[in-house]
Design a protein around this motif. Structure first.
Motif, mmCIF file in Angstrom:
data_model
loop_
_atom_site.group_PDB
_atom_site.id
_atom_site.type_symbol
_atom_site.label_atom_id
_atom_site.label_comp_id
_atom_site.label_asym_id
_atom_site.label_seq_id
_atom_site.Cartn_x
_atom_site.Cartn_y
_atom_site.Cartn_z
ATOM 1 N N LYS A 78 0.843 -1.186 0.000
ATOM 2 C CA LYS A 78 0.000 0.000 0.000
ATOM 3 C C LYS A 78 0.882 1.241 0.000
ATOM 4 C CE LYS A 78 -3.805 -2.315 2.373
ATOM 5 N NZ LYS A 78 -4.750 -2.273 3.512
ATOM 6 N N SER A 79 0.292 2.365 -0.382
ATOM 7 C CA SER A 79 1.057 3.604 -0.465
ATOM 8 C C SER A 79 1.520 4.084 0.901
ATOM 9 C CB SER A 79 0.220 4.702 -1.136
ATOM 10 O OG SER A 79 -0.992 4.908 -0.422
ATOM 11 N N GLY A 80 0.790 3.694 1.963
ATOM 12 C CA GLY A 80 1.223 4.020 3.312
ATOM 13 C C GLY A 80 1.986 2.863 3.912
ATOM 14 N N MET A 81 1.379 2.210 4.878
ATOM 15 C CA MET A 81 1.996 1.058 5.524
ATOM 16 C C MET A 81 1.571 -0.223 4.813
ATOM 17 S SD MET A 81 3.799 2.415 7.960
ATOM 18 C CE MET A 81 4.164 1.092 9.110
ATOM 19 N N SER A 82 2.536 -0.979 4.283
ATOM 20 C CA SER A 82 2.232 -2.279 3.687
ATOM 21 C C SER A 82 2.021 -3.302 4.795
ATOM 22 C CB SER A 82 3.381 -2.709 2.773
ATOM 23 O OG SER A 82 3.490 -1.836 1.669
ATOM 24 N N GLN A 83 1.160 -4.274 4.525
ATOM 25 C CA GLN A 83 0.775 -5.238 5.550
ATOM 26 C C GLN A 83 1.254 -6.637 5.169
ATOM 27 O OE1 GLN A 83 -3.465 -4.620 5.528
ATOM 28 N NE2 GLN A 83 -3.353 -2.991 7.064
ATOM 29 N N ALA A 84 1.816 -7.352 6.147
ATOM 30 C CA ALA A 84 2.311 -8.711 5.935
ATOM 31 C C ALA A 84 1.747 -9.636 7.001
ATOM 32 C CB ALA A 84 3.831 -8.738 5.979
ATOM 33 N N LEU A 128 7.308 1.178 3.071
ATOM 34 C CA LEU A 128 8.245 0.872 1.995
ATOM 35 C C LEU A 128 8.304 2.017 1.002
ATOM 36 C CD1 LEU A 128 7.129 -2.810 1.354
ATOM 37 C CD2 LEU A 128 9.225 -2.085 2.518
ATOM 38 N N LYS A 129 9.450 2.144 0.326
ATOM 39 C CA LYS A 129 9.597 3.141 -0.725
ATOM 40 C C LYS A 129 8.637 2.830 -1.869
ATOM 41 C CE LYS A 129 13.254 5.229 1.093
ATOM 42 N NZ LYS A 129 13.294 6.652 1.489
ATOM 43 N N LYS A 130 8.220 3.870 -2.568
ATOM 44 C CA LYS A 130 7.245 3.697 -3.649
ATOM 45 C C LYS A 130 7.753 2.753 -4.732
ATOM 46 C CE LYS A 130 4.364 6.342 -6.873
ATOM 47 N NZ LYS A 130 4.725 5.581 -8.064
ATOM 48 N N ASP A 131 9.057 2.800 -5.032
ATOM 49 C CA ASP A 131 9.600 2.016 -6.148
ATOM 50 C C ASP A 131 10.273 0.734 -5.679
ATOM 51 O OD1 ASP A 131 11.707 3.171 -4.856
ATOM 52 O OD2 ASP A 131 12.835 3.643 -6.660
ATOM 53 N N PHE A 155 12.971 -5.086 -0.837
ATOM 54 C CA PHE A 155 12.277 -5.642 0.323
ATOM 55 C C PHE A 155 12.363 -7.159 0.256
ATOM 56 C CE2 PHE A 155 7.984 -7.069 2.014
ATOM 57 C CZ PHE A 155 8.347 -6.988 3.354
ATOM 58 N N VAL A 156 12.771 -7.797 1.368
ATOM 59 C CA VAL A 156 12.869 -9.251 1.467
ATOM 60 C C VAL A 156 11.727 -9.735 2.366
ATOM 61 C CG1 VAL A 156 14.375 -11.201 2.018
ATOM 62 C CG2 VAL A 156 15.379 -9.008 1.321
ATOM 63 N N PRO A 157 10.624 -10.234 1.786
ATOM 64 C CA PRO A 157 9.452 -10.576 2.603
ATOM 65 C C PRO A 157 9.723 -11.603 3.698
ATOM 66 C CG PRO A 157 8.816 -10.387 0.308
ATOM 67 C CD PRO A 157 10.322 -10.323 0.339
ATOM 68 N N GLN A 158 10.438 -12.689 3.399
ATOM 69 C CA GLN A 158 10.641 -13.715 4.413
ATOM 70 C C GLN A 158 11.441 -13.200 5.608
ATOM 71 O OE1 GLN A 158 11.301 -17.934 3.095
ATOM 72 N NE2 GLN A 158 11.483 -16.940 1.099
ATOM 73 N N GLN A 159 12.336 -12.242 5.351
ATOM 74 C CA GLN A 159 13.115 -11.678 6.444
ATOM 75 C C GLN A 159 12.463 -10.431 7.034
ATOM 76 O OE1 GLN A 159 15.587 -13.282 7.521
ATOM 77 N NE2 GLN A 159 16.252 -14.599 5.859
ATOM 78 N N PHE A 160 11.478 -9.872 6.323
ATOM 79 C CA PHE A 160 10.803 -8.647 6.724
ATOM 80 C C PHE A 160 11.813 -7.511 6.936
ATOM 81 C CE2 PHE A 160 8.062 -5.915 9.428
ATOM 82 C CZ PHE A 160 6.975 -5.841 8.583
ATOM 83 N N ARG A 197 1.277 -23.140 13.467
ATOM 84 C CA ARG A 197 0.983 -22.976 14.889
ATOM 85 C C ARG A 197 0.745 -21.519 15.259
ATOM 86 N NH1 ARG A 197 5.273 -26.346 14.450
ATOM 87 N NH2 ARG A 197 6.720 -24.625 14.877
ATOM 88 N N ASP A 198 1.418 -20.621 14.570
ATOM 89 C CA ASP A 198 1.360 -19.202 14.926
ATOM 90 C C ASP A 198 1.033 -18.353 13.705
ATOM 91 O OD1 ASP A 198 2.302 -19.576 17.675
ATOM 92 O OD2 ASP A 198 4.192 -20.143 16.727
ATOM 93 N N THR A 199 0.410 -17.216 13.970
ATOM 94 C CA THR A 199 0.159 -16.200 12.952
ATOM 95 C C THR A 199 0.729 -14.879 13.445
ATOM 96 O OG1 THR A 199 -1.859 -17.295 12.189
ATOM 97 C CG2 THR A 199 -1.592 -14.965 11.631
ATOM 98 N N ASP A 200 1.474 -14.218 12.589
ATOM 99 C CA ASP A 200 2.126 -12.965 12.957
ATOM 100 C C ASP A 200 1.795 -11.914 11.903
ATOM 101 O OD1 ASP A 200 3.730 -11.001 14.005
ATOM 102 O OD2 ASP A 200 5.625 -11.896 13.376
ATOM 103 N N SER A 201 1.161 -10.815 12.307
ATOM 104 C CA SER A 201 0.827 -9.724 11.386
ATOM 105 C C SER A 201 1.761 -8.553 11.648
ATOM 106 C CB SER A 201 -0.624 -9.288 11.576
ATOM 107 O OG SER A 201 -1.509 -10.353 11.294
ATOM 108 N N ARG A 202 2.252 -7.948 10.570
ATOM 109 C CA ARG A 202 3.200 -6.834 10.700
ATOM 110 C C ARG A 202 2.892 -5.768 9.664
ATOM 111 N NH1 ARG A 202 9.153 -9.599 11.690
ATOM 112 N NH2 ARG A 202 8.485 -11.166 13.211
#
Length: 245
Positions: A123-129, A144-147, A179-184, A135-140
């Motif tokens: 998203k243009s503001g805060m991206s959501q992961a 991120l930069k636009k490009d 951006f490296v999603p698995q490492q966040f 066993r667990d769910t983690d939301s963060r």
């Protein structure tokens, strides 16, 4: 940031994709002035080698979808874990706009009964992961930069998108955000055009254009042919090569 349990079992293998491979603290990324537009479809496969031995394969396709494009892949890696071997399977899908802005990303990583799933909405503001391990769910959330470029762990066709973003007519050294999603984690990197180079592909020597990726802490070598198609990735520090089949 903490890595996720299943991913940690593979991280030692590809050191250039471990935490800190992006220079998030030591350099500030700058967007490239001109962002190209996606065109054309592509599919193929890569061999993954560690110490000269084949340990896996990645199959991928990048196709247009209306005003967007989708890059999907399947990776299979078999690595030594003590006296045994462990096999990891990854399935990924990245959706981007025609101007390479990421829209959504998801990855499923499996090894035996262990699973890790990640989903990212950009998203243009805060991206959501959202990360799930069974066993667990983690939301963060992350800003991120636009490009920003998505360059995930052990997903090599993502470097094809980096190459499509590189302005070959300009050449020189160009800066990107990644951006490296698995490492966040997110940070800056540079790509430098090193000109033509003679490189080994299998048992042949071929002349290819050399791009040097510098994260501030580690360097990766990419080689492309005259059509700017990725032929080889080399990470000398981790003794890893990825070669187009």
């Amino acid at each position: 940031m903490n890595r996720f349990p299943l991913q940690a079992a593979v991280a030692w293998l590809l050191l250039f994709l471990s935490p800190g491979w992006l220079a998030s603290q030591s350099r500030n990324a700058v967007a490239t002035p001109a962002v190209p537009v996606f065109s054309g479809n592509e599919q193929g496969s890569f061999k993954i080698l560690f110490g000269g031995e084949v340990i896996g394969q990645e199959k991928y396709q990048i196709v247009g979808e209306g005003s967007n494009f989708k890059a999907s892949g399947e990776v299979r890696l078999t690595v030594d874990r003590g006296a045994e071997k462990a096999t990891f399977n990854l399935r990924t899908m990245l959706q981007c706009s025609k101007t390479f802005e990421p829209v959504a990303y998801q990855i499923l990583q499996e090894s035996g009964n262990n699973k890790m799933r990640a989903r990212v909405n950009f998203k243009s503001g805060m991206s959501q992961a959202v990360y799930e391990t069974g066993r667990d769910t983690d939301s963060r959330e992350i800003e991120l930069k636009k490009d920003v470029l998505v360059l995930d762990d052990n997903v090599f066709h993502h470097y094809i998108i980096l190459i499509r973003r590189f302005d070959f007519s300009k050449g020189g050294t160009q800066e990107f955000n990644a951006f490296v999603p698995q490492q966040f984690i997110a940070g800056g990197m540079s790509v430098e055009d090193k000109g033509l180079d003679s490189v080994s592909i299998g048992d042949k020597k071929v002349s290819l254009q050399h791009l040097l990726v510098d994260t501030g802490e580690l360097q990766l070598d990419l080689w492309v042919n005259e059509r700017h198609e990725l032929q080889k990735i080399s990470v000398p520090k981790s003794n890893v090569d990825v070669v187009r089949e």
